[in-house]
Write an enzyme that holds these catalytic residues in place. Structure first.
Site, PDB file in Angstrom:
ATOM      1  N   CYS A 151      36.628  -3.533  -7.638  1.00  0.00           N
ATOM      2  CA  CYS A 151      37.425  -2.733  -8.569  1.00  0.00           C
ATOM      3  C   CYS A 151      38.254  -1.782  -7.709  1.00  0.00           C
ATOM      4  CB  CYS A 151      36.495  -1.945  -9.497  1.00  0.00           C
ATOM      5  SG  CYS A 151      37.298  -0.550 -10.311  1.00  0.00           S
ATOM      6  N   ASP A 209     -15.548  16.712 -13.704  1.00  0.00           N
ATOM      7  CA  ASP A 209     -14.402  17.395 -13.107  1.00  0.00           C
ATOM      8  C   ASP A 209     -14.473  18.887 -13.378  1.00  0.00           C
ATOM      9  OD1 ASP A 209     -11.797  14.888 -13.662  1.00  0.00           O
ATOM     10  OD2 ASP A 209     -13.593  14.947 -12.412  1.00  0.00           O
ATOM     11  N   GLU A 227     -11.929  -7.786   8.235  1.00  0.00           N
ATOM     12  CA  GLU A 227     -11.618  -6.653   7.353  1.00  0.00           C
ATOM     13  C   GLU A 227     -10.304  -6.906   6.639  1.00  0.00           C
ATOM     14  OE1 GLU A 227     -11.119  -3.429  10.099  1.00  0.00           O
ATOM     15  OE2 GLU A 227     -13.084  -3.766  11.010  1.00  0.00           O
ATOM     16  N   LYS A 276     -11.839  -9.245  14.147  1.00  0.00           N
ATOM     17  CA  LYS A 276     -12.101  -8.528  15.396  1.00  0.00           C
ATOM     18  C   LYS A 276     -13.385  -9.050  16.040  1.00  0.00           C
ATOM     19  CE  LYS A 276     -10.146  -4.355  13.363  1.00  0.00           C
ATOM     20  NZ  LYS A 276     -10.366  -2.992  12.874  1.00  0.00           N
ATOM     21  N   CYS A 327      37.594   5.127 -10.869  1.00  0.00           N
ATOM     22  CA  CYS A 327      36.501   4.436 -11.577  1.00  0.00           C
ATOM     23  C   CYS A 327      35.248   5.309 -11.544  1.00  0.00           C
ATOM     24  CB  CYS A 327      36.232   3.095 -10.907  1.00  0.00           C
ATOM     25  SG  CYS A 327      34.705   2.320 -11.452  1.00  0.00           S
ATOM     26  N   SER A 350      -0.924  -2.166  18.336  1.00  0.00           N
ATOM     27  CA  SER A 350      -0.775  -2.860  17.060  1.00  0.00           C
ATOM     28  C   SER A 350      -1.417  -4.238  17.212  1.00  0.00           C
ATOM     29  CB  SER A 350       0.680  -2.943  16.640  1.00  0.00           C
ATOM     30  OG  SER A 350       1.423  -3.519  17.663  1.00  0.00           O
ATOM     31  N   LEU A 351      -1.361  -5.043  16.172  1.00  0.00           N
ATOM     32  CA  LEU A 351      -2.072  -6.318  16.201  1.00  0.00           C
ATOM     33  C   LEU A 351      -1.112  -7.482  16.320  1.00  0.00           C
ATOM     34  CD1 LEU A 351      -4.503  -5.605  13.251  1.00  0.00           C
ATOM     35  CD2 LEU A 351      -5.175  -5.885  15.643  1.00  0.00           C
ATOM     36  N   TYR A 365     -16.861  20.568 -11.082  1.00  0.00           N
ATOM     37  CA  TYR A 365     -16.245  20.607  -9.754  1.00  0.00           C
ATOM     38  C   TYR A 365     -15.231  21.759  -9.670  1.00  0.00           C
ATOM     39  CZ  TYR A 365     -13.499  19.113  -5.715  1.00  0.00           C
ATOM     40  OH  TYR A 365     -12.836  19.078  -4.527  1.00  0.00           O
ATOM     41  N   ASP A 366     -14.392  21.856 -10.701  1.00  0.00           N
ATOM     42  CA  ASP A 366     -13.377  22.912 -10.713  1.00  0.00           C
ATOM     43  C   ASP A 366     -14.009  24.302 -10.670  1.00  0.00           C
ATOM     44  OD1 ASP A 366     -11.416  21.057 -10.761  1.00  0.00           O
ATOM     45  OD2 ASP A 366     -11.064  21.158 -12.926  1.00  0.00           O
ATOM     46  N   LYS A 379      -6.568  -6.165   5.747  1.00  0.00           N
ATOM     47  CA  LYS A 379      -5.504  -5.446   6.448  1.00  0.00           C
ATOM     48  C   LYS A 379      -4.788  -4.596   5.401  1.00  0.00           C
ATOM     49  CE  LYS A 379      -1.868  -6.055   9.852  1.00  0.00           C
ATOM     50  NZ  LYS A 379      -0.827  -5.237   9.270  1.00  0.00           N
ATOM     51  N   LYS A 395      -1.874 -12.890   8.370  1.00  0.00           N
ATOM     52  CA  LYS A 395      -0.985 -12.367   7.336  1.00  0.00           C
ATOM     53  C   LYS A 395      -0.853 -13.356   6.187  1.00  0.00           C
ATOM     54  CE  LYS A 395       1.957  -9.437   8.164  1.00  0.00           C
ATOM     55  NZ  LYS A 395       2.471  -8.164   8.550  1.00  0.00           N
ATOM     56  N   CYS A 402      36.389  -4.416 -14.595  1.00  0.00           N
ATOM     57  CA  CYS A 402      35.292  -3.603 -14.053  1.00  0.00           C
ATOM     58  C   CYS A 402      34.396  -3.122 -15.196  1.00  0.00           C
ATOM     59  CB  CYS A 402      35.849  -2.402 -13.289  1.00  0.00           C
ATOM     60  SG  CYS A 402      34.591  -1.194 -12.865  1.00  0.00           S
ATOM     61  N   CYS A 453      34.952   0.826 -15.623  1.00  0.00           N
ATOM     62  CA  CYS A 453      36.205   1.478 -16.021  1.00  0.00           C
ATOM     63  C   CYS A 453      37.166   0.541 -16.760  1.00  0.00           C
ATOM     64  CB  CYS A 453      36.898   2.087 -14.804  1.00  0.00           C
ATOM     65  SG  CYS A 453      37.539   0.846 -13.670  1.00  0.00           S
ATOM     66  N   TYR A 478     -11.262   2.472  10.272  1.00  0.00           N
ATOM     67  CA  TYR A 478     -11.611   1.171  10.857  1.00  0.00           C
ATOM     68  C   TYR A 478     -11.828   1.179  12.369  1.00  0.00           C
ATOM     69  CZ  TYR A 478      -6.452   0.962  11.008  1.00  0.00           C
ATOM     70  OH  TYR A 478      -5.133   1.237  11.183  1.00  0.00           O
ATOM     71  N   GLU A 516      -6.429   3.809   8.160  1.00  0.00           N
ATOM     72  CA  GLU A 516      -5.182   3.612   7.437  1.00  0.00           C
ATOM     73  C   GLU A 516      -5.105   4.572   6.252  1.00  0.00           C
ATOM     74  OE1 GLU A 516      -3.551   1.309   9.005  1.00  0.00           O
ATOM     75  OE2 GLU A 516      -1.996   0.531   7.667  1.00  0.00           O
ATOM     76  N   ARG A 522       0.826   7.178  14.241  1.00  0.00           N
ATOM     77  CA  ARG A 522       0.770   6.289  15.393  1.00  0.00           C
ATOM     78  C   ARG A 522       1.968   6.514  16.321  1.00  0.00           C
ATOM     79  NH1 ARG A 522       2.954   1.271  16.261  1.00  0.00           N
ATOM     80  NH2 ARG A 522       1.922   0.147  17.909  1.00  0.00           N
ATOM     81  N   ASP A 526      -2.280  -2.178   3.642  1.00  0.00           N
ATOM     82  CA  ASP A 526      -0.844  -1.978   3.828  1.00  0.00           C
ATOM     83  C   ASP A 526      -0.520  -0.490   3.710  1.00  0.00           C
ATOM     84  OD1 ASP A 526       1.697  -2.649   4.318  1.00  0.00           O
ATOM     85  OD2 ASP A 526       2.093  -3.585   2.381  1.00  0.00           O
TER      86      ASP A 526
HETATM   87  S1  IVH Z   1      -7.131  -2.439  13.799  1.00  0.00           S
HETATM   88  C1  IVH Z   1      -6.047  -2.255  18.149  1.00  0.00           C
HETATM   89  N1  IVH Z   1      -7.843  -2.814  11.287  1.00  0.00           N
HETATM   90  O1  IVH Z   1      -2.274  -2.918  10.988  1.00  0.00           O
HETATM   91  C2  IVH Z   1      -6.442  -2.354  16.712  1.00  0.00           C
HETATM   92  N2  IVH Z   1      -5.567  -2.286  11.759  1.00  0.00           N
HETATM   93  O2  IVH Z   1      -0.419  -4.175  13.348  1.00  0.00           O
HETATM   94  C3  IVH Z   1      -5.424  -1.789  15.815  1.00  0.00           C
HETATM   95  N3  IVH Z   1      -4.155  -2.096   9.769  1.00  0.00           N
HETATM   96  O3  IVH Z   1      -1.217  -0.336  13.131  1.00  0.00           O
HETATM   97  C4  IVH Z   1      -5.693  -1.643  14.448  1.00  0.00           C
HETATM   98  N4  IVH Z   1      -5.719  -2.519   8.294  1.00  0.00           N
HETATM   99  O4  IVH Z   1      -1.757   0.227  10.713  1.00  0.00           O
HETATM  100  C5  IVH Z   1      -6.832  -2.523  12.137  1.00  0.00           C
HETATM  101  N5  IVH Z   1      -8.604  -3.130   9.121  1.00  0.00           N
HETATM  102  C6  IVH Z   1      -7.612  -2.847   9.964  1.00  0.00           C
HETATM  103  C7  IVH Z   1      -6.293  -2.585   9.514  1.00  0.00           C
HETATM  104  C8  IVH Z   1      -5.296  -2.309  10.445  1.00  0.00           C
HETATM  105  C9  IVH Z   1      -4.440  -2.231   8.469  1.00  0.00           C
HETATM  106  C10 IVH Z   1      -2.787  -1.812  10.308  1.00  0.00           C
HETATM  107  C11 IVH Z   1      -2.705  -0.665  11.254  1.00  0.00           C
HETATM  108  C12 IVH Z   1      -2.133  -1.210  12.535  1.00  0.00           C
HETATM  109  C13 IVH Z   1      -1.494  -2.462  12.057  1.00  0.00           C
HETATM  110  C14 IVH Z   1      -1.543  -3.478  13.189  1.00  0.00           C
END
Ligand code: IVH
Length: 668
Positions: A425, A33, A114, A289, A430, A82-83, A36-37, A116, A313, A407, A410, A225, A173, A137, A118
């Site tokens: 209360c 570190d 992959e 996928k 209070c 979204s998925l 690097y600094d 997912k 999920k 309470c 108080c 991703y 993400e 997004r 959070d």
């Molecule tokens: S693919 C069209 N891959 O999950 C493909 N999404 O409900 C869209 N997420 O909005 C995304 N890990 O925020 C993909 N390995 C991953 C992911 C991922 C997390 C989230 C992402 C997306 C939400 C889908």
């Protein structure tokens, strides 16, 4: 200037970028570190001495930048979908069935699986190899421009590796590693702020900071991703695109696997679930996928999500722990809420030691006793919940809970009205209620007094500086400076924030008063019918109940609020202090409508205000601001020495305003 200086600056940037990559992406630093600094310091010094050498993508620009007044919007050239979610192996298999039927194949399909993550999805734009724009997004079509904040994330390369000058859009993400998440929440609790419910909220909250320095302090991370339009680079498989991203310097999750057929994908999900708790970041499932990009485009999209991918999920995690005791909290309206104090236990990425028990009836129905081993779970992203007691593990020492008859704050007797679950209360003095009322008064949707959170409210109460919200407007800088750890600058900011709150719309003031059953929406309705404080204060129950959407319960509550002398006293003092007690006149609202939902682009220097200020004004009137001109732009506001956006507006025939026309439009 000597060319050798220019070369040294470039060389330092290359080295720092490389070490960022080793450290943040590969997790495998090759220098200390300290070393690097030293590199960073030398670069900073040279840039200070030769400011003409500073570039937007210099590693020194990751932190800092000026605080911004708000975010512009960015249209996603390719929609961010979204998925679709699945929760069982059967659902995964029927996804596979749909994919094979649509593609007309009978054998196994090649998938990529992959974790997912959070966190929060973002889209990163690289032009000529440089990171130029990053966005959230949003609704999938339009997101917010958070470039400055994304630049603070060390695992996002500012330049593509190996000197590539490609134009790319990369998606992935942004997340908060668990260790950081816990630190962050501990710090927040210490400051009396509400902890983030989960790492996703922490990531979102951090990315939406207006001041990039705050984002920088949050130590966010990133996994890539998606490479948008990978086909145009001659790439045929998603797995190849991920390799490409890795080579370009992006972090790609190491638990990504290729799976031959759905059976392997199912196995992957089971495996991932079993190692979930060992990962240093939170995941809420797996994503499967289709690997072939040609197949992906054949399968295409539904209105909301790709047909070529599915999220698996994980079930919400549950753990057992001991219920040590049940505390009782007093809320703003005097309602007593039992709170489970648990032996701390790790659950879904955080350490849980408290859970709401809602009310006495819930405790009775679930037969929860003090000393029980209980099952706790996180329901979605909300606070943890006590699911049930583990009756088999009782040893007879457990005791039943009953609501106190006094309470806890108080010591006055509490009441339970017939037909109501809540125990209340009723002592207006209070201390717990006074505290909660002040916190509510200052909160974002109410008076929006920044810096006046629970910790400062607590200190103000302890030092007897305030009791009623009206006292806030009498505070002086020297009063505030007397508080613990309060510095000059924060004291000024706090007093300014209190002063600024005087101009919030009347409906927010009514909401801030904390009248029972009067939420933001009801407050708006009330102030549309009663244009000022005087008329609202004297409205009788009949007149109130005649308004659409205002039932007898609300009418009674508003009326009785103003029957209480101390309440009347508070609102009159607020008015005398200069707090806005009048609804906007009709004309003003019409002006607002001329701007609401319209999109604006600013170019060139304005004379009466900065572009940021003008943009903030537009947004405060419900309009949008974007950074580039398109055919859906409503107005381009042109100041002195406009840039290419002006030509673009002329080309596209977008309405052009000069500064005065703009001010007329917004009614200034
Ligand atoms: S693919 C069209 N891959 O999950 C493909 N999404 O409900 C869209 N997420 O909005 C995304 N890990 O925020 C993909 N390995 C991953 C992911 C991922 C997390 C989230 C992402 C997306 C939400 C889908």
């Amino acid at each position: 200037m000597d060319d050798s200086i220019r070369d040294r600056v470039e060389d330092l940037r290359r080295q720092i970028n490389y070490h960022d990559y080793r450290y943040y992406v590969l997790d495998d630093p090759v220098i200390t570190d300290y070393e690097y600094d030293q590199l960073m310091r030398e670069l900073k010094e040279l840039e200070e001495k030769y400011p003409e050498l500073v570039t937007d993508d210099s590693p020194t620009q990751r932190v800092g930048g000026r605080p911004r007044t708000g975010f512009s919007t960015v249209e996603h050239p390719v929609r961010m979908f979204s998925l679709e979610n699945s929760y069982s192996v059967e659902e995964l298999r029927s996804f596979d069935g749909r994919v094979r039927r649509a593609l007309g194949v009978s054998g196994p399909v090649q998938y990529v699986a992959e974790p997912k993550i959070d966190g929060l999805a973002v889209s990163l734009r690289y032009e000529q190899g440089r990171f130029v724009q990053g966005a959230t997004r949003g609704d999938g079509l339009v997101g917010e421009d958070i470039t400055a904040n994304l630049k603070t994330i060390r695992s996002i390369p500012l330049r593509l590796a190996s000197g590539s000058d490609a134009n790319l859009t990369v998606r992935g993400e942004v997340y908060v590693p668990l260790e950081e998440f816990q630190k962050l929440n501990a710090e927040r609790e210490e400051r009396g702020e509400k902890p983030f419910a989960n790492p996703r909220n922490a990531a979102a909250g951090s990315l939406r900071q207006l001041d990039p320095r705050v984002t920088a302090s949050r130590r966010l991370s990133f996994f890539a991703y998606t490479l948008v339009d990978a086909e145009n680079l001659g790439i045929e498989l998603h797995s190849e695109a991920l390799e490409f991203l890795k080579d370009a310097g992006f972090p790609v999750n190491q638990h990504t696997r290729s799976c031959q057929g759905i059976d392997e994908a199912v196995e992957y999900c089971t495996h991932l679930q079993s190692i979930r708790n060992e990962l240093p970041y939170d995941i809420d499932g797996a994503v499967i996928k289709v690997d072939s990009l040609t197949s992906q485009s054949q399968l295409s999209y539904t209105a909301k999500s790709p047909r070529w991918a599915i999220a698996f999920k994980f079930a919400p995690e549950q753990v057992k722990t001991r219920l040590e005791r049940i505390d009782v909290q007093v809320g703003r309206t005097g309602v007593l809420t039992p709170l489970a104090i648990l032996e701390p236990v790790r659950l879904a990425g955080s350490v849980v030691s408290r859970a709401s028990l809602h009310n006495e009836d819930v405790i009775r129905q679930k037969d929860i006793r003090i000393g029980d081993i209980v099952v706790v779970r996180k329901a979605g992203d909300v606070i943890p919940e006590v699911v049930r007691p583990v009756v088999e593990e009782r040893d007879g020492t457990e005791t039943e809970f009953s609501m106190p008859d006094k309470c806890p704050a108080c010591n006055e007797p509490v009441f339970r009205s017939v037909g109501e679950v809540a125990v209340r209360c009723q002592n207006a003095k209070c201390p717990a209620q006074i505290r909660e009322r002040l916190i509510h008064f200052a909160s974002r949707d109410a008076m929006n007094i920044e810096g006046l959170g629970p910790a400062i409210v607590g200190q103000l109460l302890e030092s007897n500086l305030v009791e009623s919200p009206a006292d806030l407007y009498e505070l002086t800088i020297s009063d505030v400076l007397g508080l613990d750890r309060m510095r000059e600058k924060s004291a000024h900011n706090l007093i300014r924030a209190i002063e600024n709150s005087k101009t919030v719309p009347f409906s927010r003031v009514v909401y801030a008063l904390g009248i029972r059953h009067v939420g933001s929406r009801v407050a708006e309705i009330l102030t549309e019918h009663f244009a000022d404080l005087d008329s609202l204060m004297v409205a009788d129950q009949g007149a109130l109940a005649k308004i659409d959407d205002i039932g007898p319960k609300i009418a009674e509550s508003v009326w009785s609020f103003f029957q209480v002398e101390s309440n009347r006293d508070t609102v009159l003092r607020l008015r005398d202090a200069g707090v806005n007690m009048r609804s906007e006149p009709e004309e003003k609202r019409e002006e607002r409508e001329g701007v609401a939902n319209k999109s604006f682009v600013f170019t060139g220097a304005l004379e009466r205000m900065t572009r940021d200020e003008a943009a903030a004004l537009v947004r405060s009137l419900g309009g949008r601001t974007t950074s580039s001109v398109s055919s859906s732009t409503d107005y381009v506001v042109v100041g002195k020495d406009p840039g290419s956006k002006y030509q673009k507006a002329v080309q596209l025939g977008v309405k052009i305003l000069n500064e005065q026309e703009f001010l007329d439009l917004i009614g200034i």
